[in-house]
Design an enzyme around this catalytic site. Structure first.
Site, PDB file in Angstrom:
ATOM      1  NE  ARG A  54       0.477   1.849   4.264  1.00 46.30           N
ATOM      2  CZ  ARG A  54       1.723   2.285   4.290  1.00 46.30           C
ATOM      3  NH1 ARG A  54       2.375   2.539   3.177  1.00 46.30           N
ATOM      4  NH2 ARG A  54       2.344   2.443   5.454  1.00 46.30           N
ATOM      5  N   GLY A  69       8.711   1.415   3.014  1.00 47.66           N
ATOM      6  CA  GLY A  69       7.525   2.021   3.611  1.00 47.66           C
ATOM      7  C   GLY A  69       6.254   1.730   2.843  1.00 47.66           C
ATOM      8  CG  ASP A  76      -1.563   4.105  11.522  1.00 42.61           C
ATOM      9  OD1 ASP A  76      -0.707   4.863  12.022  1.00 42.61           O
ATOM     10  OD2 ASP A  76      -1.290   2.965  11.096  1.00 42.61           O
ATOM     11  CG  ASP A  81       0.895  -0.469   7.233  1.00 45.07           C
ATOM     12  OD1 ASP A  81       0.505   0.651   6.827  1.00 45.07           O
ATOM     13  OD2 ASP A  81       1.978  -0.639   7.810  1.00 45.07           O
TER      14      ASP A  81
END
Length: 413
Positions: free
Chosen positions: A50, A150, A59, A198
């Site tokens: 992602r 990342g 998050d 994620d």
């Protein structure tokens, strides 16, 4: 042997590149499976990485994030091994790492082995706790998600593992439950106190959609991205600064400590005025960490609305402001990421660049840049050439549209 993607509830991606590259990766994984185990795989699954367009490091602070699944996948094959007479185990081979791991399937998993095995072990342990048994199997793992960039290669591996265990056992989880099981696997076995973004991205991804994820309620609002005139360009700085002290965990702890001083239960209940009023009671570091969280939550909501309504100038402004906040208030950027964003920003909208920012945990990894599709090749070349001139580092880049989340792939013979 032929393969075909199967997920009846989702429309196929319109990206020819996505379909071709995933099919190629699947074919290679199946070939490696036959070469290694002398049998064809019975099951094949794929789970994407992602990229997060905006909403970084919030998050785990009850914020909003706006990621999309990318057209890069972890593919896993499996065939049941009925010849195992002793304790059942999973044998998985990673072609990328030239390494095999063996994982017991008898609930004896108590601690992680380390490395990539930890992510698989955590999912297996959670699945066993929920469903009780998993048949012995052999498998291959293949991936084109960049590691350490990342882009959530670890979450993609976790979600691919969970999806494969569903296929092997016939037990199906609700999508939210699957994402949360994978998140807990990362907490317990990899020791990373990650938020939910994620795993949710890899599970729920859909073509032509971004995901506005409320990380307090886990509710998802689809943000349309049907405009083929826009493309996401992901540039890997190809650096990862190894900082002491576990910077991710440190930032999370700093946010928790700051919230405690504010006397609030959630960052969603904190206004910028509240933070400013409490500034005398906060250290400078605590104030800046809190300012990033509060303003990033606001920016993400505004960016989602602007994105859905094609207000590209507003989207670009939010992306640049996000990077500045991550650089100055949250202090998770680095010179190389700053250079990539500066280079992108030097190209105005007439040259095709809408906005750019670092993405992921920081201290290296990737930037995400929203680009007019017709300008992608030229923008990519300029970014990589100028980055090489400034830093001496040869970066890597690829473009993506929103991709299909985790799914099984039908095998036809």
């Amino acid at each position: 042997m032929n393969v075909a993607e199967t997920q009846p509830t989702a429309a196929p991606s319109r990206s020819h590149h996505s379909t071709c590259s995933l099919n190629e990766l699947v074919q290679k994984a199946c070939q490696w499976h036959v070469e290694r185990y002398q049998v064809e795989p019975e099951h094949v699954v794929a789970a994407p990485g992602r990229v997060n367009l905006i909403g970084e490091h919030i998050d785990y602070n009850d914020g909003y994030v706006m990621p999309m699944a990318i057209e890069r996948y972890v593919v896993m094959t499996a065939s049941t091994n009925r010849q195992q007479n002793s304790t059942a185990s999973a044998r998985l081979y990673s072609n990328d790492l030239s390494e095999t791991i063996n994982i017991p399937l008898d609930r004896s998993l108590q601690q992680a082995s380390g490395g990539w095995a930890s992510y698989v072990e955590g999912v297996v342990a959670g699945f066993l706790e929920r469903f009780g048994s998993i048949p012995a199997f052999d498998g291959v793992v293949a991936s084109d998600v960049p590691i350490g960039g990342g882009l959530s290669s670890s979450a993609a591996l976790e979600v691919a593992t969970a999806t494969m265990l569903e296929a092997l056992t016939g037990h199906r989880m609700e999508l939210t439950d699957k994402a949360l099981l994978c998140q807990q696997a990362e907490h317990r076995f990899a020791g990373v106190p990650c938020g939910v973004m994620d795993q949710f991205s890899s599970v729920f991804g859909k073509p032509d959609e971004l995901m506005l994820l409320d990380c307090r309620s886990n509710d998802i609002t689809a943000v349309p991205f049907a405009d083929d005139a826009m493309t996401v360009l992901i540039v890997n700085s190809c650096v990862k600064h190894n900082l002491t002290g576990g910077e991710y965990a440190t930032r999370r702890r700093q946010c928790e400590e700051t919230l405690a001083v504010l006397g609030s239960e959630s960052w969603r209940d904190v206004r910028l005025a509240d933070l400013e009023n409490a500034q005398p009671d906060l250290t400078d570091e605590q104030f800046r960490r809190g300012r990033h969280v509060v303003t990033e939550i606001i920016r993400t909501g505004k960016a989602a609305d602007a994105f859905a309504n094609g207000r590209w100038s507003d989207v670009g402004h939010a992306m640049y402001a996000s990077h500045e906040s991550l650089r100055d208030d949250f202090e998770v950027s680095c010179q190389e990421l700053d250079q990539l964003v500066e280079i992108a920003r030097s190209m105005d909208a007439s040259e095709g660049v809408i906005g750019s920012r670092m993405t992921g945990g920081g201290f290296g990894g990737c930037t995400v840049t929203l680009v007019k599709t017709e300008n992608v090749a030229r923008v990519q070349n300029h970014l990589l050439n100028e980055y090489k001139r400034r830093s001496g580092i040869r970066g890597e880049a690829f473009s993506s549209r929103p991709a299909l989340g985790a799914h099984a792939i039908a095998i036809t013979r």
